[in-house]
Write an enzyme that holds these catalytic residues in place. Structure first.
Site, PDB file in Angstrom:
ATOM      1  CE1 TYR A  32      12.622  53.138  27.003  1.00 51.38           C
ATOM      2  CE2 TYR A  32      13.230  51.999  24.980  1.00 51.38           C
ATOM      3  CZ  TYR A  32      13.315  52.136  26.357  1.00 51.38           C
ATOM      4  OH  TYR A  32      14.107  51.270  27.085  1.00 51.38           O
ATOM      5  CE  LYS A 149      15.676  54.796  26.755  1.00 53.16           C
ATOM      6  NZ  LYS A 149      16.298  53.739  27.580  1.00 53.16           N
ATOM      7  CD  GLU A 182      23.637  47.894  27.602  1.00 51.90           C
ATOM      8  OE1 GLU A 182      23.632  49.060  28.030  1.00 51.90           O
ATOM      9  OE2 GLU A 182      23.080  47.571  26.537  1.00 51.90           O
ATOM     10  CG  LEU A 206      20.798  52.941  25.530  1.00 55.26           C
ATOM     11  CD1 LEU A 206      20.658  53.519  24.130  1.00 55.26           C
ATOM     12  CD2 LEU A 206      19.432  52.694  26.146  1.00 55.26           C
TER      13      LEU A 206
END
Length: 285
Positions: A32, A149, A182, A206
């Site tokens: 997505y 993702k 992250e 990501l």
């Protein structure tokens, strides 16, 4: 927001249905993207679609769509849902098979779904108009292919919930070496002595489109040094500033980590300069 796109049709959201045998439903087997738009102008459309195509290739989902086909869907959703400040959610699953089986099935059509949802107005470079985040931390327990993702976001959701239950806006994650990776739904940065430092783009993160645009703009503008390298959690707590970024939030200053103030506990000057640069250049991507 009521009109969605599903497999070549624009229909009311309440009418959108997929098979319970869809592999996106059964396995989280899909890719997505979320593309922000302000008054009909999309931010980072091309790199978003490039990343989606890379993700589809990485998991072996074949969808022969051009950038223009995706742009037409996005433009139509913006038009049908009232323009304004919207994010376009684009979702491709492998499709529906007639049985549940782990191996990738052959000869099934991907499911393509997209919808628009409202987002806040574009952030501005003004300390008086931004709310600094308070974040928690947690050991990163997700899989080792975070660069994809995927729609299988349970690991991210559980990390976000950890912070949410503590009253935090986000959760910063760190690996077994006590290095920042992250956040649960954002990329992360520290600022020390005027230098913006962020973890390198590898399988632990990501690499966000906002991250890409921000770093590219900072390097082109040249007044704020940028480093991509490992960042220890000790450096996080000792930082002058900490930020997180995402497509819908842009550049968010963090003023507190695990109840401890970052720097002087106030929004920093480097954030102000960086957000100014980002706001001026973001529509060029």
């Amino acid at each position: 927001m009521s009109i969605v796109y599903l497999n070549n049709n624009y229909i009311p959201m309440a009418e959108a249905k997929i098979s319970p045998m869809d592999r996106g439903f059964l396995f989280g087997d899909g890719i997505y993207e979320v593309v922000p738009s302000y008054d009909g102008q999309m931010v980072g459309f091309t790199p978003h679609i490039d990343r989606m195509n890379n993700g589809l290739a990485a998991v072996g989902i074949e969808l022969d769509w051009s950038h223009q086909q995706w742009k037409d869907v996005c433009d139509n959703l913006i038009e049908k849902n009232g323009s304004g400040n919207l994010a376009l959610y684009l979702h491709v699953s492998r499709g529906a098979d007639n049985k549940r089986f782990h191996a990738y099935p052959e000869d099934i059509e991907p499911t393509v779904f997209a919808f628009a949802f409202e987002i806040p107005p574009a952030p501005v470079a003004d300390k008086s108009k931004v709310v600094g985040y308070k974040v928690a931390t947690h050991r990163d327990l997700r899989w080792e292919r975070c660069q994809i993702k995927s729609t299988a976001l349970l690991g991210n959701v559980m990390h976000f919930q950890h912070g949410y239950q503590k009253g935090a806006n986000e959760t910063l994650l760190y690996n077994e070496h006590n290095e920042l990776t992250e956040a649960s739904a954002c990329n992360a940065y520290i600022v020390k002595n005027g230098v913006v430092i962020t973890p390198s783009a590898d399988n632990q993160i990501l690499a966000g489109i906002t991250r890409y645009i921000l770093l590219d703009l900072l390097r082109k503008e040249g007044s704020i040094p940028v480093e991509e390298r490992p960042v220890t959690m000790d450096e996080v707590f000792d930082a002058d500033e900490v930020w997180v970024t995402s497509s819908s939030k842009e550049v968010v200053p963090v003023i507190e980590v695990d109840g401890k103030p970052i720097g002087n506990g106030e929004i920093g000057d480097v954030w102000l300069a960086a957000q100014t640069i980002y706001s001026a250049g973001k529509l060029n991507y």
